[in-house]
Design a protein around this motif. Structure first.
Motif, PDB file in Angstrom:
ATOM      1  N   ASN A 186       0.828  -1.210   0.000  1.00  0.00           N
ATOM      2  CA  ASN A 186       0.000   0.000   0.000  1.00  0.00           C
ATOM      3  C   ASN A 186       0.863   1.260   0.000  1.00  0.00           C
ATOM      4  O   ASN A 186       0.536   2.243  -0.686  1.00  0.00           O
ATOM      5  N   VAL A 187       1.953   1.244   0.754  1.00  0.00           N
ATOM      6  CA  VAL A 187       2.851   2.408   0.786  1.00  0.00           C
ATOM      7  C   VAL A 187       3.461   2.642  -0.593  1.00  0.00           C
ATOM      8  O   VAL A 187       3.516   3.776  -1.089  1.00  0.00           O
ATOM      9  N   LEU A 188       3.897   1.557  -1.236  1.00  0.00           N
ATOM     10  CA  LEU A 188       4.471   1.686  -2.575  1.00  0.00           C
ATOM     11  C   LEU A 188       3.427   2.186  -3.577  1.00  0.00           C
ATOM     12  O   LEU A 188       3.719   3.042  -4.425  1.00  0.00           O
ATOM     13  N   ALA A 189       2.196   1.678  -3.474  1.00  0.00           N
ATOM     14  CA  ALA A 189       1.134   2.111  -4.384  1.00  0.00           C
ATOM     15  C   ALA A 189       0.815   3.583  -4.200  1.00  0.00           C
ATOM     16  O   ALA A 189       0.596   4.311  -5.174  1.00  0.00           O
ATOM     17  N   GLU A 190       0.791   4.030  -2.954  1.00  0.00           N
ATOM     18  CA  GLU A 190       0.526   5.444  -2.685  1.00  0.00           C
ATOM     19  C   GLU A 190       1.585   6.344  -3.308  1.00  0.00           C
ATOM     20  O   GLU A 190       1.305   7.492  -3.674  1.00  0.00           O
ATOM     21  N   LYS A 191       2.811   5.825  -3.426  1.00  0.00           N
ATOM     22  CA  LYS A 191       3.911   6.587  -4.033  1.00  0.00           C
ATOM     23  C   LYS A 191       3.963   6.422  -5.551  1.00  0.00           C
ATOM     24  O   LYS A 191       4.817   6.995  -6.208  1.00  0.00           O
ATOM     25  N   GLY A 192       3.004   5.646  -6.099  1.00  0.00           N
ATOM     26  CA  GLY A 192       2.962   5.447  -7.543  1.00  0.00           C
ATOM     27  C   GLY A 192       3.825   4.315  -8.052  1.00  0.00           C
ATOM     28  O   GLY A 192       3.955   4.122  -9.265  1.00  0.00           O
ATOM     29  N   HIS A 193       4.398   3.529  -7.147  1.00  0.00           N
ATOM     30  CA  HIS A 193       5.250   2.397  -7.544  1.00  0.00           C
ATOM     31  C   HIS A 193       4.383   1.138  -7.630  1.00  0.00           C
ATOM     32  O   HIS A 193       4.491   0.221  -6.795  1.00  0.00           O
ATOM     33  N   TYR A 194       3.535   1.081  -8.648  1.00  0.00           N
ATOM     34  CA  TYR A 194       2.526   0.021  -8.704  1.00  0.00           C
ATOM     35  C   TYR A 194       3.131  -1.351  -9.010  1.00  0.00           C
ATOM     36  O   TYR A 194       2.699  -2.366  -8.447  1.00  0.00           O
ATOM     37  N   GLU A 195       4.117  -1.406  -9.902  1.00  0.00           N
ATOM     38  CA  GLU A 195       4.742  -2.691 -10.225  1.00  0.00           C
ATOM     39  C   GLU A 195       5.337  -3.322  -8.969  1.00  0.00           C
ATOM     40  O   GLU A 195       5.159  -4.528  -8.710  1.00  0.00           O
ATOM     41  N   GLU A 196       6.055  -2.522  -8.206  1.00  0.00           N
ATOM     42  CA  GLU A 196       6.670  -3.022  -6.986  1.00  0.00           C
ATOM     43  C   GLU A 196       5.615  -3.395  -5.951  1.00  0.00           C
ATOM     44  O   GLU A 196       5.756  -4.403  -5.234  1.00  0.00           O
ATOM     45  N   ALA A 197       4.538  -2.597  -5.899  1.00  0.00           N
ATOM     46  CA  ALA A 197       3.466  -2.889  -4.948  1.00  0.00           C
ATOM     47  C   ALA A 197       2.844  -4.254  -5.230  1.00  0.00           C
ATOM     48  O   ALA A 197       2.566  -5.035  -4.306  1.00  0.00           O
ATOM     49  N   ALA A 213      -4.091  -1.642  -8.151  1.00  0.00           N
ATOM     50  CA  ALA A 213      -2.733  -1.379  -8.655  1.00  0.00           C
ATOM     51  C   ALA A 213      -2.617  -1.749 -10.126  1.00  0.00           C
ATOM     52  O   ALA A 213      -2.018  -1.016 -10.931  1.00  0.00           O
ATOM     53  N   LEU A 214      -3.201  -2.880 -10.504  1.00  0.00           N
ATOM     54  CA  LEU A 214      -3.158  -3.299 -11.911  1.00  0.00           C
ATOM     55  C   LEU A 214      -3.934  -2.327 -12.800  1.00  0.00           C
ATOM     56  O   LEU A 214      -3.494  -1.994 -13.909  1.00  0.00           O
ATOM     57  N   ALA A 215      -5.080  -1.856 -12.311  1.00  0.00           N
ATOM     58  CA  ALA A 215      -5.858  -0.879 -13.080  1.00  0.00           C
ATOM     59  C   ALA A 215      -5.071   0.410 -13.264  1.00  0.00           C
ATOM     60  O   ALA A 215      -5.154   1.059 -14.315  1.00  0.00           O
ATOM     61  N   SER A 216      -4.288   0.793 -12.253  1.00  0.00           N
ATOM     62  CA  SER A 216      -3.478   2.010 -12.341  1.00  0.00           C
ATOM     63  C   SER A 216      -2.396   1.888 -13.398  1.00  0.00           C
ATOM     64  O   SER A 216      -1.898   2.896 -13.908  1.00  0.00           O
ATOM     65  N   LEU A 217      -2.046   0.646 -13.736  1.00  0.00           N
ATOM     66  CA  LEU A 217      -1.067   0.384 -14.812  1.00  0.00           C
ATOM     67  C   LEU A 217      -1.750   0.128 -16.148  1.00  0.00           C
ATOM     68  O   LEU A 217      -1.103  -0.294 -17.112  1.00  0.00           O
ATOM     69  N   ARG A 223      -3.658  -2.215 -16.853  1.00  0.00           N
ATOM     70  CA  ARG A 223      -3.798  -3.652 -17.096  1.00  0.00           C
ATOM     71  C   ARG A 223      -5.220  -4.039 -16.669  1.00  0.00           C
ATOM     72  O   ARG A 223      -5.437  -4.701 -15.646  1.00  0.00           O
ATOM     73  N   LEU A 224      -6.184  -3.600 -17.464  1.00  0.00           N
ATOM     74  CA  LEU A 224      -7.578  -3.677 -17.044  1.00  0.00           C
ATOM     75  C   LEU A 224      -8.095  -5.114 -16.980  1.00  0.00           C
ATOM     76  O   LEU A 224      -8.863  -5.455 -16.069  1.00  0.00           O
ATOM     77  N   ASP A 225      -7.701  -5.945 -17.926  1.00  0.00           N
ATOM     78  CA  ASP A 225      -8.153  -7.343 -17.903  1.00  0.00           C
ATOM     79  C   ASP A 225      -7.624  -8.063 -16.667  1.00  0.00           C
ATOM     80  O   ASP A 225      -8.352  -8.829 -16.015  1.00  0.00           O
ATOM     81  N   ASP A 226      -6.357  -7.817 -16.347  1.00  0.00           N
ATOM     82  CA  ASP A 226      -5.770  -8.442 -15.150  1.00  0.00           C
ATOM     83  C   ASP A 226      -6.449  -7.920 -13.885  1.00  0.00           C
ATOM     84  O   ASP A 226      -6.680  -8.679 -12.931  1.00  0.00           O
ATOM     85  N   ALA A 227      -6.764  -6.626 -13.878  1.00  0.00           N
ATOM     86  CA  ALA A 227      -7.442  -6.045 -12.717  1.00  0.00           C
ATOM     87  C   ALA A 227      -8.815  -6.678 -12.526  1.00  0.00           C
ATOM     88  O   ALA A 227      -9.222  -7.003 -11.398  1.00  0.00           O
ATOM     89  N   LYS A 228      -9.532  -6.870 -13.624  1.00  0.00           N
ATOM     90  CA  LYS A 228     -10.865  -7.475 -13.548  1.00  0.00           C
ATOM     91  C   LYS A 228     -10.792  -8.867 -12.927  1.00  0.00           C
ATOM     92  O   LYS A 228     -11.649  -9.243 -12.100  1.00  0.00           O
ATOM     93  N   ILE A 229      -9.792  -9.621 -13.280  1.00  0.00           N
ATOM     94  CA  ILE A 229      -9.620 -10.973 -12.724  1.00  0.00           C
ATOM     95  C   ILE A 229      -9.480 -10.906 -11.206  1.00  0.00           C
ATOM     96  O   ILE A 229     -10.064 -11.719 -10.470  1.00  0.00           O
ATOM     97  N   GLN A 230      -8.732  -9.910 -10.717  1.00  0.00           N
ATOM     98  CA  GLN A 230      -8.525  -9.783  -9.267  1.00  0.00           C
ATOM     99  C   GLN A 230      -9.823  -9.436  -8.547  1.00  0.00           C
ATOM    100  O   GLN A 230     -10.136 -10.008  -7.499  1.00  0.00           O
TER     101      GLN A 230
END
Length: 435
Positions: A14-25, A49-53, A55-62
């Motif tokens: 969550n901390v990484l995502a808040e900083k915009g580091h979505y891949e690492e998050a 996090a996936l939607a922020s990248l 990667r909408l199909d992957d986000a939907k799966i989650q």
């Protein structure tokens, strides 16, 4: 591994995502998933996090995994609704948002998103209703207030717009937009004294906010108080402390004041300074270019009109500027004696404007530009037919009367044109530039 490790991985993600580091998050969410693959919370945050990248199909799966664990998880339905909107599936968005509501997800953002959908579908009552619900859930969100006010303005609901903007000011007394929007509503309906009072109050509350001084200038100019407006603008022009975006607005107001007074050369000089600011930041300033085009037109500098119109056609993002430029390009060519090149451009503009009118029949400016094209190619009968239609819908608006004056003159109806022209000049003395 322990539940404590799961919580730590989730926190780190969550901390990484808040900083915009979505891949690492995502890597940390996957570590958390190895510990607890039945955590619906983990799948939702990973999906976000996936939607922020993108990667909408992957986000939907989650999100769907989260719902397999808990089909009553409102937040997952909400995010599925948002994904549907991002892929232009408005119906899917509404269905999933309603499932989110049915499962207890009662957040301002959901109502705001629903409002945007209904506004897009031109179901304005439902849009207003949802914006109101969003405001009731989070009154401190100015973006929802602004959408509600603008929608009332768009639909001509002045009383409701003023009520909504007062609600916004009450909830967000420190936000510039509330006072500014109330001022604009009052100004647009010629309630100058009330508009002036709103801005004077705002200046007293926020004496350092230069934007309110620009609003006061606009109010003065609408009332014909040129000297009062000039004093403020000239003081701002020499103020080295104001930011470039404000200075650009100062130049634009000065230019419009000079143009209203007939000092078009001065207006162009000031607008060139505004262009220089935009170029400094490598931005294309179509609003300034549009004003420049009209100033050149008033000076009958048709080479410059042609150059700026072509520039706008290529770079402008707003259709109103592009459409105007599409008219002025052939008009300038015609005035320069190049009718052979102008005629196909007139025909192209007429066809394009007709197509846009079929899509947006309420935009009368599209008809006015088309009428001007028809007038210039001497298709007077069709031009007058369209103009009669526009004037029936807008009997009190001056612009169609201005165009009618020019059309009557072109048709040789001099006396009728002169009579109508005097009426328009009294009501709108600046109206004859550009027609």
């Amino acid at each position: 591994m322990s539940q404590q490790s799961f919580k730590e991985y989730m926190l780190q993600g969550n901390v990484l995502a808040e900083k915009g580091h979505y891949e690492e998050a995502i890597q940390y969410y996957e570590k958390a998933e190895e510990i607890d693959p039945m955590s619906s919370e983990m799948y939702v945050t990973k999906g976000i996090a996936l939607a922020s990248l993108d990667r909408l199909d992957d986000a939907k799966i989650q999100f769907e995994k989260a719902l397999k664990i808990n089909k009553e998880l409102g937040v997952a339905w909400f995010h599925l609704g948002s994904l549907a909107i991002m892929t232009d599936d408005l119906e899917g968005g509404i269905v999933n948002y309603n499932k989110a509501l049915g499962n207890g997800y009662d957040h301002a953002q959901l109502y705001y998103s629903l409002g945007l959908i209904y506004e897009e579908r031109r179901e304005f009552d439902l849009a207003i209703r949802n914006y109101s619900k969003g405001i009731s859930r989070d009154a401190l969100r100015p973006d929802i207030h602004i959408r509600k006010v603008n929608l009332h303005i768009k639909n001509g609901n002045v009383h409701e717009a003023l009520q909504a903007v007062d609600e916004m000011i009450l909830s967000n007394p420190d936000i510039y937009e509330g006072y500014h929007m109330k001022f604009l509503v009052l100004l647009d309906h010629d309630k100058y004294e009330e508009a002036e009072a709103v801005i004077i109050k705002a200046i007293a509350l926020f004496p350092e906010d230069v934007r309110f001084k620009l609003d006061l200038v606009r109010c003065y100019l609408h009332q014909g108080k040129q000297d009062e407006g000039r004093i403020i603008l000239e003081s701002l022009e020499t103020d080295e402390g104001i930011e470039d975006d404000i200075r650009r607005k100062v130049y634009m107001e000065l230019a419009q004041m000079h143009a209203t007074e007939g000092n078009l050369d001065k207006a162009i000089t000031v607008l060139d300074k505004a262009v220089a600011i935009s170029e400094k930041y490598e931005m294309y300033d179509e609003e300034v270019k549009f004003l420049l085009m009209n100033c050149y037109l008033g000076l009958e500098k048709f080479e410059e009109v042609l150059s700026v119109s072509r520039d706008l056609i290529e770079h402008a993002q707003y259709s109103e500027h592009q459409n105007s430029a599409r008219y002025f390009e052939p008009m300038a060519l015609k005035m320069l004696g190049n009718e052979e090149e102008a005629m196909p451009l007139y025909e192209q503009a007429i066809n394009d404007l007709r197509s846009q009118s079929l899509e947006r029949p309420g935009e009368m400016d599209l008809y006015l530009l088309r009428i001007m094209c028809l007038r210039d190619i001497k298709a007077y009968e069709k031009a007058m037919e369209l103009l009669d239609y526009v004037m029936t819908l807008l009997p009190d608006r001056m612009e169609p009367k201005v165009v009618k004056v020019s059309l009557l003159e072109a048709m040789g109806h001099t006396d009728e044109a002169k009579k109508l022209g005097e009426e328009v000049r009294v009501a709108m003395p600046e109206a004859f530039v550009g027609v």
